[in-house]
Design a protein around this motif. Structure first.
Motif, PDB file in Angstrom:
ATOM      1  N   VAL A 161       0.839  -1.206   0.000  1.00  0.00           N
ATOM      2  CA  VAL A 161       0.000   0.000   0.000  1.00  0.00           C
ATOM      3  C   VAL A 161       0.873   1.254   0.000  1.00  0.00           C
ATOM      4  CG1 VAL A 161      -1.595   1.368   1.415  1.00  0.00           C
ATOM      5  CG2 VAL A 161      -2.027  -1.069   1.048  1.00  0.00           C
ATOM      6  N   LEU A 162       1.879   1.276   0.868  1.00  0.00           N
ATOM      7  CA  LEU A 162       2.740   2.459   0.975  1.00  0.00           C
ATOM      8  C   LEU A 162       3.585   2.651  -0.279  1.00  0.00           C
ATOM      9  CD1 LEU A 162       3.999   2.159   4.672  1.00  0.00           C
ATOM     10  CD2 LEU A 162       1.929   3.240   3.787  1.00  0.00           C
ATOM     11  N   ARG A 163       4.054   1.553  -0.847  1.00  0.00           N
ATOM     12  CA  ARG A 163       4.908   1.648  -2.033  1.00  0.00           C
ATOM     13  C   ARG A 163       4.107   2.045  -3.285  1.00  0.00           C
ATOM     14  NH1 ARG A 163       6.512  -2.966  -1.714  1.00  0.00           N
ATOM     15  NH2 ARG A 163       5.159  -3.978  -3.228  1.00  0.00           N
ATOM     16  N   VAL A 164       2.948   1.424  -3.471  1.00  0.00           N
ATOM     17  CA  VAL A 164       2.174   1.648  -4.697  1.00  0.00           C
ATOM     18  C   VAL A 164       1.379   2.951  -4.628  1.00  0.00           C
ATOM     19  CG1 VAL A 164       0.335   0.737  -6.175  1.00  0.00           C
ATOM     20  CG2 VAL A 164       2.027  -0.811  -5.194  1.00  0.00           C
ATOM     21  N   TYR A 165       0.644   3.165  -3.553  1.00  0.00           N
ATOM     22  CA  TYR A 165      -0.230   4.328  -3.461  1.00  0.00           C
ATOM     23  C   TYR A 165       0.489   5.581  -2.965  1.00  0.00           C
ATOM     24  CZ  TYR A 165      -4.082   1.008  -4.005  1.00  0.00           C
ATOM     25  OH  TYR A 165      -4.940   0.037  -4.472  1.00  0.00           O
ATOM     26  N   GLY A 166       1.568   5.392  -2.203  1.00  0.00           N
ATOM     27  CA  GLY A 166       2.311   6.552  -1.724  1.00  0.00           C
ATOM     28  C   GLY A 166       3.604   6.769  -2.468  1.00  0.00           C
ATOM     29  N   GLU A 167       3.971   5.822  -3.347  1.00  0.00           N
ATOM     30  CA  GLU A 167       5.249   5.886  -4.068  1.00  0.00           C
ATOM     31  C   GLU A 167       6.395   6.127  -3.081  1.00  0.00           C
ATOM     32  OE1 GLU A 167       4.287   7.482  -8.410  1.00  0.00           O
ATOM     33  OE2 GLU A 167       3.508   8.858  -6.897  1.00  0.00           O
ATOM     34  N   GLU A 168       6.299   5.402  -1.950  1.00  0.00           N
ATOM     35  CA  GLU A 168       7.249   5.537  -0.843  1.00  0.00           C
ATOM     36  C   GLU A 168       8.360   4.490  -0.993  1.00  0.00           C
ATOM     37  OE1 GLU A 168       9.463   6.482   1.557  1.00  0.00           O
ATOM     38  OE2 GLU A 168       7.682   7.637   2.215  1.00  0.00           O
ATOM     39  N   LYS A 169       9.590   4.944  -1.221  1.00  0.00           N
ATOM     40  CA  LYS A 169      10.678   3.991  -1.436  1.00  0.00           C
ATOM     41  C   LYS A 169      11.163   3.339  -0.143  1.00  0.00           C
ATOM     42  CE  LYS A 169      14.175   7.678  -1.726  1.00  0.00           C
ATOM     43  NZ  LYS A 169      15.217   8.254  -2.617  1.00  0.00           N
ATOM     44  N   PHE A 170      10.784   3.881   0.998  1.00  0.00           N
ATOM     45  CA  PHE A 170      11.130   3.254   2.277  1.00  0.00           C
ATOM     46  C   PHE A 170       9.930   2.507   2.866  1.00  0.00           C
ATOM     47  CE2 PHE A 170      13.897   7.017   1.873  1.00  0.00           C
ATOM     48  CZ  PHE A 170      15.125   6.378   1.856  1.00  0.00           C
ATOM     49  N   ALA A 171       9.047   2.016   2.000  1.00  0.00           N
ATOM     50  CA  ALA A 171       7.808   1.370   2.444  1.00  0.00           C
ATOM     51  C   ALA A 171       8.071   0.185   3.369  1.00  0.00           C
ATOM     52  CB  ALA A 171       6.998   0.923   1.227  1.00  0.00           C
ATOM     53  N   GLY A 172       9.041  -0.636   3.042  1.00  0.00           N
ATOM     54  CA  GLY A 172       9.339  -1.802   3.872  1.00  0.00           C
ATOM     55  C   GLY A 172       9.772  -1.425   5.270  1.00  0.00           C
ATOM     56  N   ARG A 173      10.641  -0.419   5.386  1.00  0.00           N
ATOM     57  CA  ARG A 173      11.125   0.027   6.694  1.00  0.00           C
ATOM     58  C   ARG A 173       9.985   0.605   7.524  1.00  0.00           C
ATOM     59  NH1 ARG A 173      17.010   2.810   5.951  1.00  0.00           N
ATOM     60  NH2 ARG A 173      16.484   3.392   8.094  1.00  0.00           N
ATOM     61  N   ILE A 174       9.123   1.376   6.859  1.00  0.00           N
ATOM     62  CA  ILE A 174       8.003   1.984   7.580  1.00  0.00           C
ATOM     63  C   ILE A 174       7.036   0.908   8.063  1.00  0.00           C
ATOM     64  CG2 ILE A 174       6.001   3.509   7.349  1.00  0.00           C
ATOM     65  CD1 ILE A 174       7.710   5.117   5.291  1.00  0.00           C
ATOM     66  N   ALA A 175       6.738  -0.064   7.196  1.00  0.00           N
ATOM     67  CA  ALA A 175       5.839  -1.149   7.583  1.00  0.00           C
ATOM     68  C   ALA A 175       6.405  -1.929   8.769  1.00  0.00           C
ATOM     69  CB  ALA A 175       5.596  -2.077   6.393  1.00  0.00           C
ATOM     70  N   SER A 176       7.699  -2.170   8.768  1.00  0.00           N
ATOM     71  CA  SER A 176       8.328  -2.876   9.886  1.00  0.00           C
ATOM     72  C   SER A 176       8.203  -2.097  11.186  1.00  0.00           C
ATOM     73  CB  SER A 176       9.807  -3.138   9.576  1.00  0.00           C
ATOM     74  OG  SER A 176       9.949  -4.002   8.466  1.00  0.00           O
TER      75      SER A 176
END
Length: 350
Positions: A161-176
């Protein structure tokens, strides 16, 4: 909703108002009754201007936010005899038109994204700069909240969700970071979420691109409200509903919305026949024409007067007359035949 209608929450300055009116005018001002749909009514700034400019136009205003509809109803009260306000999402447009008895429309405006009312109301949870419950629903009568997404999604789903809809390149770190925190206690605060996001992003990356939590909050809002799924369905339906000469204007605020709009329009403005045929096949020509080259951007004066317009991208199109298209094809066919004939054996000059 327990809101005092005399005290409007939010500062509402319609984005690209004059340009929208200019683009819609040929469709709405062509004489007789015309029908305009404001697919994202909000606080009705665009809708009010359309009704003032076109005294014979009927407005159908859609919004999923009941508080916005309540404010819009007060604002548009003097036009009540030619206004229909509907509690609906824009992908429900065909059902709304059928229920109201309108087989076609002349204009439609999409002003996408989050409204001024939602941004400026701290209790709605849209703004990362204010502490509030993690709600983010545009329609507070139904659907899952951002709190539910943050506290129940598995790591792969949350990161997607964070990577696709927010184009967030640190999506994995944020999810963790979110999952570690929610194992200690449920995350219910927008301020806490914003802090988790900030701490998950490396310091050099935090210095550019605005608030570190901007992309995460955008992604959660889109997921909660199914914005892109609804838009992907709504755009073709809106184009189908337009009468000949009818016009659609779309204001997008991030690349995902703009990309969907671009794709939907591209499908209607191109010739779908085989490119190697000497003539165009009936029904294969374009059904719409673009009203600008690419996406229009706001001018400096617009952004200075309304900072929320800074990221807007405008696209617009007009439905073509199929009879005029057929006539134009005849001329092009003659031209193609002449060009092709010049290259056939035995057709050169003696």
């Amino acid at each position: 909703m327990g809101v005092n209608m005399g005290e409007l929450r939010g500062t509402h300055v319609p984005v690209l108002l004059e340009r929208c009116l200019e683009l819609l005018a040929p469709a709405l001002g062509r004489g007789g009754r015309t029908v305009h749909v404001d697919a994202t009514l909000g606080l009705a700034g665009h809708a009010e201007a359309v009704l003032e400019a076109h005294p014979e136009t009927v407005l159908i205003g859609l919004d999923r936010d009941t508080e916005a509809l309540a404010h819009a109803r007060v604002r548009l009260a003097r036009f009540a005899d030619r206004v229909h306000l509907e509690h609906a999402v824009y992908d429900e447009l065909p059902d709304v038109l059928e229920r109201l008895g309108y087989p076609g429309i002349d204009g439609i405006l999409f002003d996408l994204g989050v409204s001024s009312l939602q941004l400026d109301a701290p209790d709605r949870g849209f703004a990362y700069a204010q502490d509030a419950p993690l709600d983010m629903r545009m329609d507070q009568t139904r659907g899952v909240t951002a709190e539910e997404v943050v506290n129940t999604y598995a790591h792969p789903d949350l990161a997607r969700v964070l990577r696709v809809y927010g184009e967030e390149k640190f999506a994995g770190r944020i999810a963790s970071a979110i999952i570690r925190e929610r194992e200690r206690a449920r995350i219910t605060s927008s301020a806490l979420l914003a802090e988790l996001v900030r701490d998950s992003i490396p310091a050099p990356a935090r210095r550019t691109g605005g608030h570190p939590a901007k992309r995460t909050f955008q992604a959660l809002r889109i997921e909660v409200n199914r914005e892109l799924a609804a838009l992907e369905t709504a755009l073709p339906s809106a184009l189908d509903a337009l009468t000949v000469g009818g016009r659609m204007v779309v204001l997008s605020y991030h690349s995902l919305e703009d990309r969907l709009t671009k794709v939907a329009l591209a499908d209607r403005v191109r010739n779908k026949g085989p490119i190697d045929l000497p003539v165009e096949l009936p029904g294969s020509g374009p059904t719409f024409r673009l009203l600008s080259r690419g996406a229009e951007l706001p001018g400096e004066a617009e952004v200075a007067a309304n900072p929320r317009a800074a990221s807007v991208r405008l696209r617009a199109a007009e439905r073509l007359d199929p009879n005029a298209t057929e006539l134009g094809r005849t001329d092009r066919e003659r031209s193609r035949r002449r060009v092709k004939g010049m290259h056939q054996p035995g057709t050169g000059s003696a």
